[in-house]
Design an enzyme around this catalytic site. Structure first.
Site, PDB file in Angstrom:
ATOM      1  N   HIS A  79      45.031  50.958  11.098  1.00 56.03           N
ATOM      2  CA  HIS A  79      45.283  49.467  11.080  1.00 56.03           C
ATOM      3  C   HIS A  79      46.534  48.894  10.365  1.00 56.03           C
ATOM      4  CE1 HIS A  79      40.642  48.538  11.641  1.00 56.03           C
ATOM      5  NE2 HIS A  79      41.189  48.791  12.814  1.00 56.03           N
ATOM      6  N   GLU A 129      24.986  52.208   2.747  1.00 57.30           N
ATOM      7  CA  GLU A 129      23.684  52.082   3.524  1.00 57.30           C
ATOM      8  C   GLU A 129      24.189  52.613   5.071  1.00 57.30           C
ATOM      9  OE1 GLU A 129      24.579  47.338   4.263  1.00 57.30           O
ATOM     10  OE2 GLU A 129      23.391  48.056   2.446  1.00 57.30           O
ATOM     11  N   ALA A 162      30.771  56.832  -2.362  1.00 53.91           N
ATOM     12  CA  ALA A 162      31.500  57.968  -1.789  1.00 53.91           C
ATOM     13  C   ALA A 162      32.312  58.651  -2.926  1.00 53.91           C
ATOM     14  CB  ALA A 162      32.518  57.558  -0.738  1.00 53.91           C
ATOM     15  N   CYS A 193      67.795  39.697   8.742  1.00 58.14           N
ATOM     16  CA  CYS A 193      68.307  38.472   9.573  1.00 58.14           C
ATOM     17  C   CYS A 193      67.940  37.160   8.759  1.00 58.14           C
ATOM     18  CB  CYS A 193      67.691  38.502  10.697  1.00 58.14           C
ATOM     19  SG  CYS A 193      66.161  38.107  10.917  1.00 58.14           S
ATOM     20  N   ASN A 245      27.864  56.508   3.008  1.00 58.05           N
ATOM     21  CA  ASN A 245      27.947  55.086   2.511  1.00 58.05           C
ATOM     22  C   ASN A 245      26.745  54.873   1.937  1.00 58.05           C
ATOM     23  OD1 ASN A 245      28.018  52.046   3.172  1.00 58.05           O
ATOM     24  ND2 ASN A 245      28.862  52.478   5.096  1.00 58.05           N
ATOM     25  N   CYS A 259      63.906  39.370  14.227  1.00 56.48           N
ATOM     26  CA  CYS A 259      64.618  40.268  14.870  1.00 56.48           C
ATOM     27  C   CYS A 259      64.211  41.650  15.020  1.00 56.48           C
ATOM     28  CB  CYS A 259      65.884  40.715  13.867  1.00 56.48           C
ATOM     29  SG  CYS A 259      65.637  41.520  12.163  1.00 56.48           S
ATOM     30  N   SER A 264      31.955  49.712   7.685  1.00 57.09           N
ATOM     31  CA  SER A 264      30.502  48.990   8.097  1.00 57.09           C
ATOM     32  C   SER A 264      30.326  49.305   9.763  1.00 57.09           C
ATOM     33  CB  SER A 264      30.805  47.641   7.817  1.00 57.09           C
ATOM     34  OG  SER A 264      31.983  47.159   8.539  1.00 57.09           O
ATOM     35  N   TYR A 304      48.030  38.889   1.017  1.00 58.23           N
ATOM     36  CA  TYR A 304      48.592  39.929   1.000  1.00 58.23           C
ATOM     37  C   TYR A 304      49.346  40.426  -0.444  1.00 58.23           C
ATOM     38  CZ  TYR A 304      46.953  40.873   5.545  1.00 58.23           C
ATOM     39  OH  TYR A 304      46.002  41.230   6.608  1.00 58.23           O
TER      40      TYR A 304
HETATM   41  C1  BJW Z   1      30.715  52.074   0.464  1.00 55.85           C
HETATM   42  C2  BJW Z   1      30.757  51.887  -0.778  1.00 55.85           C
HETATM   43  C3  BJW Z   1      31.147  52.899  -1.651  1.00 55.85           C
HETATM   44  C4  BJW Z   1      30.934  49.687   0.034  1.00 55.85           C
HETATM   45  N1  BJW Z   1      31.102  54.210  -1.216  1.00 55.85           N
HETATM   46  N2  BJW Z   1      30.487  53.278   0.749  1.00 55.85           N
HETATM   47  C5  BJW Z   1      34.495  45.584  21.290  1.00 55.85           C
HETATM   48  C6  BJW Z   1      35.543  46.404  21.731  1.00 55.85           C
HETATM   49  C7  BJW Z   1      36.751  46.527  21.386  1.00 55.85           C
HETATM   50  C8  BJW Z   1      37.172  45.437  20.525  1.00 55.85           C
HETATM   51  C9  BJW Z   1      36.457  44.423  20.160  1.00 55.85           C
HETATM   52  C10 BJW Z   1      34.928  44.484  20.675  1.00 55.85           C
HETATM   53  N3  BJW Z   1      34.511  43.516  20.062  1.00 55.85           N
HETATM   54  C11 BJW Z   1      35.508  42.722  19.531  1.00 55.85           C
HETATM   55  C12 BJW Z   1      36.411  43.252  19.295  1.00 55.85           C
HETATM   56  C13 BJW Z   1      37.679  42.633  18.851  1.00 55.85           C
HETATM   57  C14 BJW Z   1      37.996  43.203  17.618  1.00 55.85           C
HETATM   58  C15 BJW Z   1      36.530  43.317  16.654  1.00 55.85           C
HETATM   59  O1  BJW Z   1      36.180  44.585  16.533  1.00 55.85           O
HETATM   60  N4  BJW Z   1      35.861  42.570  16.204  1.00 55.85           N
HETATM   61  C16 BJW Z   1      34.599  42.589  15.646  1.00 55.85           C
HETATM   62  C17 BJW Z   1      34.537  41.580  14.365  1.00 55.85           C
HETATM   63  C18 BJW Z   1      33.438  42.254  16.468  1.00 55.85           C
HETATM   64  N5  BJW Z   1      38.779  44.021  17.422  1.00 55.85           N
HETATM   65  C19 BJW Z   1      40.118  43.921  17.187  1.00 55.85           C
HETATM   66  O2  BJW Z   1      40.651  42.773  17.579  1.00 55.85           O
HETATM   67  C20 BJW Z   1      41.215  45.161  17.198  1.00 55.85           C
HETATM   68  N6  BJW Z   1      41.943  44.817  18.287  1.00 55.85           N
HETATM   69  C21 BJW Z   1      41.592  45.215  19.648  1.00 55.85           C
HETATM   70  O3  BJW Z   1      40.397  45.262  19.859  1.00 55.85           O
HETATM   71  O4  BJW Z   1      42.652  44.946  20.389  1.00 55.85           O
HETATM   72  C22 BJW Z   1      42.451  45.149  21.782  1.00 55.85           C
HETATM   73  C23 BJW Z   1      43.578  44.665  22.427  1.00 55.85           C
HETATM   74  C24 BJW Z   1      44.030  45.543  23.173  1.00 55.85           C
HETATM   75  C25 BJW Z   1      45.375  45.117  24.120  1.00 55.85           C
HETATM   76  C26 BJW Z   1      46.112  44.085  23.679  1.00 55.85           C
HETATM   77  C27 BJW Z   1      45.604  43.066  22.942  1.00 55.85           C
HETATM   78  C28 BJW Z   1      44.363  43.562  22.139  1.00 55.85           C
HETATM   79  C29 BJW Z   1      42.129  45.005  15.953  1.00 55.85           C
HETATM   80  C30 BJW Z   1      40.994  44.898  14.748  1.00 55.85           C
HETATM   81  C31 BJW Z   1      41.847  44.868  13.419  1.00 55.85           C
HETATM   82  C32 BJW Z   1      40.913  44.921  12.073  1.00 55.85           C
HETATM   83  N7  BJW Z   1      42.049  44.421  11.153  1.00 55.85           N
HETATM   84  C33 BJW Z   1      41.488  44.526   9.724  1.00 55.85           C
HETATM   85  C34 BJW Z   1      42.463  44.056   8.891  1.00 55.85           C
HETATM   86  C35 BJW Z   1      43.710  45.064   8.460  1.00 55.85           C
HETATM   87  C36 BJW Z   1      44.619  44.573   7.643  1.00 55.85           C
HETATM   88  C37 BJW Z   1      44.268  44.327   6.300  1.00 55.85           C
HETATM   89  O5  BJW Z   1      43.562  45.028   5.654  1.00 55.85           O
HETATM   90  O6  BJW Z   1      44.349  43.119   5.965  1.00 55.85           O
HETATM   91  O7  BJW Z   1      41.228  45.651   9.370  1.00 55.85           O
HETATM   92  S1  BJW Z   1      39.865  43.402   9.486  1.00 55.85           S
HETATM   93  C38 BJW Z   1      39.277  44.491   8.553  1.00 55.85           C
HETATM   94  O8  BJW Z   1      37.986  45.266   9.136  1.00 55.85           O
HETATM   95  C39 BJW Z   1      40.058  45.686   8.390  1.00 55.85           C
HETATM   96  C40 BJW Z   1      39.557  46.943   8.057  1.00 55.85           C
HETATM   97  O9  BJW Z   1      40.242  47.925   8.315  1.00 55.85           O
HETATM   98  C41 BJW Z   1      38.577  46.631   9.265  1.00 55.85           C
HETATM   99  C42 BJW Z   1      37.153  47.379   8.916  1.00 55.85           C
HETATM  100  O10 BJW Z   1      36.394  47.139   7.804  1.00 55.85           O
HETATM  101  P1  BJW Z   1      35.738  48.242   7.008  1.00 55.85           P
HETATM  102  O11 BJW Z   1      36.577  49.126   6.565  1.00 55.85           O
HETATM  103  O12 BJW Z   1      34.639  48.777   7.828  1.00 55.85           O
HETATM  104  O13 BJW Z   1      35.212  47.407   5.780  1.00 55.85           O
HETATM  105  P2  BJW Z   1      33.757  46.755   5.525  1.00 55.85           P
HETATM  106  O14 BJW Z   1      34.141  45.756   4.295  1.00 55.85           O
HETATM  107  O15 BJW Z   1      33.461  46.185   6.673  1.00 55.85           O
HETATM  108  O16 BJW Z   1      32.919  47.533   5.085  1.00 55.85           O
HETATM  109  C43 BJW Z   1      32.708  48.399   4.034  1.00 55.85           C
HETATM  110  C44 BJW Z   1      31.662  49.443   4.156  1.00 55.85           C
HETATM  111  O17 BJW Z   1      31.909  50.392   2.889  1.00 55.85           O
HETATM  112  C45 BJW Z   1      30.217  49.046   4.041  1.00 55.85           C
HETATM  113  O18 BJW Z   1      29.501  49.679   5.020  1.00 55.85           O
HETATM  114  C46 BJW Z   1      29.646  49.280   2.723  1.00 55.85           C
HETATM  115  O19 BJW Z   1      28.513  49.555   2.575  1.00 55.85           O
HETATM  116  C47 BJW Z   1      30.393  50.407   2.381  1.00 55.85           C
HETATM  117  N8  BJW Z   1      30.879  50.737   0.780  1.00 55.85           N
HETATM  118  N9  BJW Z   1      31.272  50.593  -1.159  1.00 55.85           N
HETATM  119  C48 BJW Z   1      30.448  54.198  -0.116  1.00 55.85           C
HETATM  120  N10 BJW Z   1      31.395  53.025  -3.050  1.00 55.85           N
HETATM  121 ZN    ZN Z   2      64.703  39.861  10.709  1.00 60.05          ZN
END
Ligand code: BJW
Ligand code: ZN
Length: 246
Positions: free
Chosen positions: A124, A221, A237, A156, A219, A135, A195, A72
């Site tokens: 997120h 793709e 984009a 803390c 996107n 704390c 994605s 981070y």
């Molecule tokens: C371009 C480009 C250019 C490149 N121009 N385009 C079904 C239903 C509900 C939940 C789940 C489910 N199945 C599984 C789950 C659980 C899980 C999940 O989704 N897992 C999958 C992997 C299957 N989800 C969770 O756990 C979520 N929470 C949850 O469900 O809680 C339920 C709950 C309820 C009550 C109590 C307890 C729990 C939480 C998800 C958190 C995701 N966190 C992250 C990290 C954030 C912090 C950080 O940044 O460090 O979020 S992971 C990471 O992925 C980050 C992103 O925001 C997220 C999405 O990624 P993103 O943005 O799509 O990026 P990429 O890299 O995947 O794609 C890039 C895209 O850009 C590509 O398409 C390229 O083509 C394109 N591109 N250049 C245009 N120039």
């Molecule tokens: Zn603290």
């Protein structure tokens, strides 16, 4: 730009000219042109041999908080030195055209705000926030690099974690409700640079579509809208969104 993409842009522009509410779901791809790495795919390089998607978990943090904090801290430095790109700027400009523009971003980088968007849902969380596991203190911390990794809590002295949402953690209730309301209430739903691999964000395009919105994906793709997009505008984009909102 291929003819089909040109037609999709023209169709989206026509929708924009009558839209009163637009929502945009953005992902890592919108910040790619700012030099911020994506999570998945070829552009998402490994960091010190670690898969980013494997580091963004409570398990990784419990196992090795220093490792996760170093990742981070590295990203905070990168983002602090990055600037919003023309895609962020185009979404900010859209506010001059359309009465209501809500940006639902999965990104934690804060670049939409720096570009001037005013209605942003950080689905997120934010890389610039910390939360104390001991704390509960929550605050903004924009120092990059951090003077100490892992950083101690200023209130803390306890253990801090980044103010982001990891796998298995719930989306903050206010963000989840606001995003669902924006998806339900908009006439046009833009899906930009995600994605569509991560839920529940990936389900928002369907919510919008089922509520009557027109869904358009930007996107490299197609696929981020999970089969819900009526139009697809291929390409960086940072090049395509400014053509929609010159
Ligand atoms: C371009 C480009 C250019 C490149 N121009 N385009 C079904 C239903 C509900 C939940 C789940 C489910 N199945 C599984 C789950 C659980 C899980 C999940 O989704 N897992 C999958 C992997 C299957 N989800 C969770 O756990 C979520 N929470 C949850 O469900 O809680 C339920 C709950 C309820 C009550 C109590 C307890 C729990 C939480 C998800 C958190 C995701 N966190 C992250 C990290 C954030 C912090 C950080 O940044 O460090 O979020 S992971 C990471 O992925 C980050 C992103 O925001 C997220 C999405 O990624 P993103 O943005 O799509 O990026 P990429 O890299 O995947 O794609 C890039 C895209 O850009 C590509 O398409 C390229 O083509 C394109 N591109 N250049 C245009 N120039
Ligand atoms: Zn603290």
């Amino acid at each position: 730009m291929p003819e089909a993409a040109r037609a999709a842009l023209a169709g989206t522009r026509a929708r924009l000219s009558t839209a009163t509410r637009v929502a945009a779901l953005t992902g890592a791809g919108i910040s790619a042109a700012s030099g911020v790495p994506t999570f998945r795919g070829t552009a998402g390089a490994l960091w010190e041999d670690h898969d980013p998607a494997q580091l963004a978990t409570p398990e990784a943090f419990a196992r090795d908080p220093a490792l996760v904090w170093r990742w981070y801290d590295w990203r905070r430095g990168l983002i602090a030195n990055a600037a919003p790109n023309p895609a962020h700027a185009a979404l900010a400009r859209l506010e001059a055209w359309v009465r209501s523009v809500t940006v639902i971003t999965q990104n934690v980088d804060g670049l939409h705000a720096r570009a001037g968007s005013t209605d942003i849902i950080e689905y997120h969380g934010s890389i610039w926030r910390t939360r104390c596991l001991d704390c509960g203190d929550e605050r903004e911390d924009r120092r990059a690099p951090l003077p100490q990794v892992p950083p101690p809590c200023a209130a803390c002295g306890g253990r801090l974690r980044p103010g982001v949402v990891w796998f298995g953690e719930p989306i903050p209730a206010a963000a989840a409700a606001a995003a669902a309301a924006a998806a339900r209430g908009c006439g046009l739903f833009l899906v930009v640079g995600t994605s569509g691999a991560v839920w529940p964000a990936a389900g928002l395009a369907r919510v919008a579509r089922e509520s009557g919105a027109h869904v358009v994906e930007f996107n490299l793709e197609r696929g981020g809208a999970g089969g819900q997009s009526q139009l697809f505008i291929p390409g960086d984009a940072a090049l395509t969104l400014p053509q929609l909102v010159p």
